[in-house]
Design a protein around this motif. Structure first.
Motif, short mmCIF file in Angstrom:
data_model
loop_
_atom_site.label_atom_id
_atom_site.label_comp_id
_atom_site.label_asym_id
_atom_site.label_seq_id
_atom_site.Cartn_x
_atom_site.Cartn_y
_atom_site.Cartn_z
N ARG A 48 0.86 -1.10 0.03
CA ARG A 48 -0.09 0.05 0.17
C ARG A 48 0.65 1.38 0.14
O ARG A 48 0.79 2.16 -0.74
CB ARG A 48 -1.07 0.08 1.21
N ASP A 52 0.86 4.14 -2.93
CA ASP A 52 0.49 5.31 -2.66
C ASP A 52 1.63 6.60 -3.26
O ASP A 52 1.12 7.65 -3.62
CB ASP A 52 0.65 5.79 -1.02
N HIS A 53 2.64 5.92 -3.56
CA HIS A 53 3.56 6.86 -4.21
C HIS A 53 3.82 6.60 -5.55
O HIS A 53 5.04 6.86 -6.16
CB HIS A 53 4.90 6.73 -3.50
N ARG A 89 -5.75 -0.29 -1.48
CA ARG A 89 -5.79 0.80 -2.32
C ARG A 89 -4.73 0.92 -3.39
O ARG A 89 -3.37 0.55 -2.92
CB ARG A 89 -5.98 2.17 -1.46
N VAL A 379 -1.81 9.96 2.34
CA VAL A 379 -0.57 9.62 2.10
C VAL A 379 0.31 10.43 3.04
O VAL A 379 0.38 11.46 3.19
CB VAL A 379 -0.18 10.08 0.57
N SER A 389 -0.40 9.63 -3.88
CA SER A 389 -1.93 9.93 -3.86
C SER A 389 -2.58 8.73 -3.67
O SER A 389 -2.01 7.70 -4.01
CB SER A 389 -2.45 10.81 -5.13
N VAL A 390 -3.84 8.86 -3.24
CA VAL A 390 -4.92 7.51 -3.26
C VAL A 390 -5.34 7.56 -4.50
O VAL A 390 -6.38 8.15 -4.56
CB VAL A 390 -5.82 7.54 -1.92
#
Length: 426
Positions: A48, A52-53, A89, A379, A389-390
């Motif tokens: 995750r 995220d990055h 996510r 994040v 970002s998600v």
């Protein structure tokens, strides 16, 4: 509830390429491809954080054994839990049975297109399937293999299964929690798993830099992360304290022994505040705010060391003073005086906190399992030029992206995909 908060869209089509982008806001890990194996928290948390990055994280689940995390979480809505919503996510989810020879063949083909594999099985599982580090490195010498387990890949306890609760206990972390003389409680979170996931990310990024830095031979390596060691790494000076003096530090309740005043104080409205003024300069400001500037010159309290020796005395003075003020008024007074102070927030307080909202730490996730938005954490850390970002919430169904990934990376056609499904490989 979501007014003013960034909305997370569905996964954009064609956003997984590894080419060069001119946009300075392209996420920092764009172009890094990760294959995530394993289940539950530590390995998926690592995946995750990488997603995220901007990493293209492809989560691999067995067709008949999806990740149990899909059904974890305290709250339930229409049979759905929300642990998965957050930890899956930004990932693409495929099904692939690594226990079958054909499944292993497909996985090794995927390895040729990957930078990182993250696995969180019991040590020896990959080797049992014929997918040990040597086999993976033969197919892709540049591969970084992150292995997360209870005790690490070596040592007398390596074969033991490991959960966060036990890792926190055997590392010495749990012994420091709670109140003197009482049972050592756990935080209502899987701290050991999350720490291991974070150390795994650190190891992955370090290994990628080592692989790609100037003068490197370009080869990957194994990142060996233990839940127990991840907890032990946070024990500050407890080990040298014991080694040098024989001191066995114990639980301190609401305070940390030797740091004063830095504690939990009850206010007149029965709310709790943390007041942390153990640094000499901050303690002086607290004394002024209390209307007792002379305390800063009292030999019992004049220095950090002296206050540590007389911790009970200074805590009693601050507690008596705090009990005469409502929490909001006391917070305003101390903030204006430059004293570190903060409330003990519930999650209901957190989701309305203006600071967290201003920094996009409360982000709506479109949870397709229930057809509505739910909030999740944003994040961390914030990058100024290449922010993470998600991008989307965890896909609701196992294998959502199987056809997409195997077509994109391996060039399989519809007939080949149908054959894999017929063989129960996907």
């Amino acid at each position: 509830m979501f007014d003013g908060l960034q909305r997370i869209s569905a996964p954009p089509t064609g956003s997984y390429g590894r080419g060069v982008h001119d946009d300075e806001n392209t996420p920092a890990l764009h172009g890094v491809r990760v294959l995530e194996l394993g289940t539950l928290i530590a390995g998926p948390f690592c995946g995750r954080l990488l997603a995220d990055h901007g990493a293209d994280v492809v989560k691999v689940e067995a067709p008949d054994r999806p990740d149990p995390l899909r059904d974890w979480g305290q709250a339930e809505l229409d049979g759905h839990h929300f642990f998965w919503t957050v930890h899956a996510r930004g990932k693409r989810c495929i099904t692939l049975d690594l226990r079958r020879p054909r499944g292993r063949e497909v996985f090794l083909d995927l390895v040729e297109h990957a930078d990182v594999v993250v696995e969180s099985f019991r040590p020896g599982t990959l080797e049992k399937w014929g997918l040990g580090p040597d086999v993976l490195a033969e197919r892709n010498p540049r591969l970084v293999l992150a292995r997360v387990s209870g005790y690490g890949q070596t040592g007398p306890h390596s074969s033991r299964p490991g959960y966060a609760s036990v890792a926190e206990a055997v590392s010495g972390m749990r012994h420091l929690n709670g109140f003197p003389g009482g049972p050592p409680p756990r935080a209502a979170l899987s701290i050991g798993d999350s720490l291991a996931g974070m150390f795994a990310v650190q190891g992955v990024l370090t290994a990628l830099w080592s692989r790609d830095r100037p003068g490197s031979d370009g080869r990957g390596q194994v990142v060996d992360v233990s839940l127990a060691e991840s907890c032990l790494a946070l024990l500050e000076s407890t080990i040298p304290d014991y080694s040098a003096t024989g001191l066995v530090r114990g639980p301190g309740g609401t305070r940390l022994d030797g740091l004063a005043p830095s504690n939990l104080y009850r206010c007149a409205d029965d709310r709790w505040l943390i007041i942390a003024a153990n640094q000499d300069t901050v303690f002086g400001r607290l004394c002024t705010a209390m209307g007792r500037p002379g305390l800063a010159e009292d030999p019992r309290f004049a220095t950090h060391t002296a206050r540590g020796r007389h911790q009970d005395d200074i805590d009693a003075i601050v507690a008596d003073w705090a009990a005469g003020h409502d929490a909001d008024a006391l917070t305003a007074l101390l903030e204006s005086a430059g004293v570190v102070v903060g409330p003990v927030n519930t999650v209901a307080d957190v989701v309305t906190d203006p600071q967290f909202r201003a920094r996009d730490m409360l982000v709506p996730h479109r949870d397709e399992a229930i057809g509505r938005d739910v909030l999740g954490p944003g994040v961390v850390p914030k990058l100024s030029r290449t922010p993470g970002s998600v991008r989307w919430a965890g896909p609701p169904r196992p294998g959502t992206h199987t056809a997409e990934v195997l077509t994109e990376l391996l060039g399989l056609d519809a007939a080949q995909l149908d054959a894999l499904a017929a063989e129960n490989v996907t």
